[in-house]
Design an enzyme around this catalytic site. Structure first.
Site, PDB file in Angstrom:
ATOM      1  N   LYS A 190       0.836  -1.206   0.000  1.00 40.37           N
ATOM      2  CA  LYS A 190       0.000   0.000   0.000  1.00 40.37           C
ATOM      3  C   LYS A 190       0.865   1.247   0.000  1.00 40.37           C
ATOM      4  O   LYS A 190       0.618   2.193  -0.755  1.00 40.37           O
ATOM      5  CB  LYS A 190      -0.909   0.029   1.242  1.00 40.37           C
TER       6      LYS A 190
ATOM      7  N   GLN B 281      -4.960  -1.406   9.741  1.00 34.47           N
ATOM      8  CA  GLN B 281      -4.896  -2.742   9.153  1.00 34.47           C
ATOM      9  C   GLN B 281      -5.534  -3.773  10.087  1.00 34.47           C
ATOM     10  O   GLN B 281      -5.243  -3.809  11.287  1.00 34.47           O
ATOM     11  CB  GLN B 281      -3.418  -3.098   8.877  1.00 34.47           C
TER      12      GLN B 281
ATOM     13  N   ASP C 130     -11.469   2.910   4.316  1.00 42.24           N
ATOM     14  CA  ASP C 130     -11.917   1.511   4.270  1.00 42.24           C
ATOM     15  C   ASP C 130     -13.443   1.421   4.176  1.00 42.24           C
ATOM     16  O   ASP C 130     -13.987   0.364   3.845  1.00 42.24           O
ATOM     17  CB  ASP C 130     -11.494   0.785   5.554  1.00 42.24           C
TER      18      ASP C 130
END
Ligand code: GUN
Length: 302
Positions: free
Chosen positions: A54, A98, A121
């Site tokens: 990422k 995460q 997200d």
């Protein structure tokens, strides 16, 4: 019929190119550089690989990447403080924590402490509610990537029968919602569904997101249907010449038998997988545009 292979790797590269163009415009015309902060708690090897990837792609499209690595025994208080600081930092437009988090941390509490406008997200309850009511929201990356591929392949999805196999908060539920918003007739199937083969056989679109290797065989698929395979499963594949164990990646659909009857299919690897990070970058540039009251990038939102 032999299915058209939907090339997620190429599609993701195109999306990243569009993101990079928009980032360049934000910089040139407004002096703004979008920033994405990723928080990693602990040392889960798979999470470390994702986070590194990422960070690399964030920089490649011209955005700022901020990484916050915290020890596995980090307290909830310390993690919430990091998130609060990122919420208040104007150079950070997107925040991703995460998952999975270590067991002693309450994932729901942590996710819901992120500013919903920076929740790239799309997991914050506000964003879930906005998506559920058809309002502007941040949309979870993997389902957004699947939707982009479906729209690209079919144009309009209106009136199509869609079956989503899997009911997770990260993929199954938001995917069903997105398909419903695009006027599909949607069924969410799961481990307790009766006559799963019969249900799947009705579908013009099948999204397999259960995390069980090669669970969906070709004889469940209606001829000509589109199969979107979200699964990424590593399975044993015999032995190498030197006698050491070999593995390979497979999806939730049995590729060869499904490809023989489907109209289109995403491969594993190289299908949905690359779209997830591309959509994370797309969400970050969208969040940055919204935060600054500027026009959103076209084609990169739901
Ligand atoms: N872990 C596996 N997939 C994801 C994802 O899409 N977002 C976050 N935050 N963690 C993940």
């Amino acid at each position: 019929m032999t299915a058209t292979v939907i090339d997620g790797k190429a599609f993701a590269a195109k999306v990243r190119g569009q993101v990079a163009d928009h980032v360049a415009r934000l910089k040139e015309e407004h002096g703004i550089t979008p920033g994405l902060a990723v928080v990693l708690v602990g040392e889960d090897p798979a999470s470390q690989v994702y986070v590194r990837s990422k960070g690399k792609m964030t920089v490649e499209v011209g955005m700022n990447s901020f990484e916050h690595k915290m020890d596995a025994d980090t307290s909830e208080e310390a993690l919430l403080k990091v998130i609060q600081d990122l919420n208040n930092d104007p150079s950070v437009h997107g925040i991703l924590v995460q998952l999975p988090l270590p067991d002693h941390l309450d994932s729901d509490l942590v996710i819901n402490s992120i500013d919903p406008a920076k929740d790239v997200d799309g997991f914050h309850i506000s964003n879930v509610g906005l998506l559920g009511t058809g309002q502007k929201s941040m949309v979870p990356c993997t389902p957004l990537g699947c939707l982009m591929m479906l729209r690209d392949h079919h144009g309009s999805l209106s009136g199509m029968n869609a079956v989503v196999i899997g009911r997770s908060n990260i993929v199954g539920k938001p995917m069903a919602q997105l398909l419903l918003n695009d006027s599909c007739t949607v069924t969410i199937a799961h481990s307790r569904t009766k006559d799963l083969p019969g249900v799947v056989k009705q579908a013009d679109i099948v999204v397999a997101a259960v995390g069980r290797p090669e669970m969906v065989p070709g004889d469940w698929i209606k001829p000509g249907a589109t199969v979107i395979d979200v699964g990424i499963n590593r399975i044993d594949a015999g032995l190498k010449e030197d006698g050491s164990p070999k593995t390979r990646l497979v999806g939730d659909a049995h590729y060869d038998s499904c490809a023989a009857v489907a109209g289109a299919i995403t491969p594993v690897p190289g299908g949905v997988g690359p779209m997830t990070i591309a959509c994370l970058l797309a969400n970050t540039v969208t969040a940055c545009s919204r935060a600054n009251g500027l026009k959103e990038p076209e084609g990169l939102t739901a």
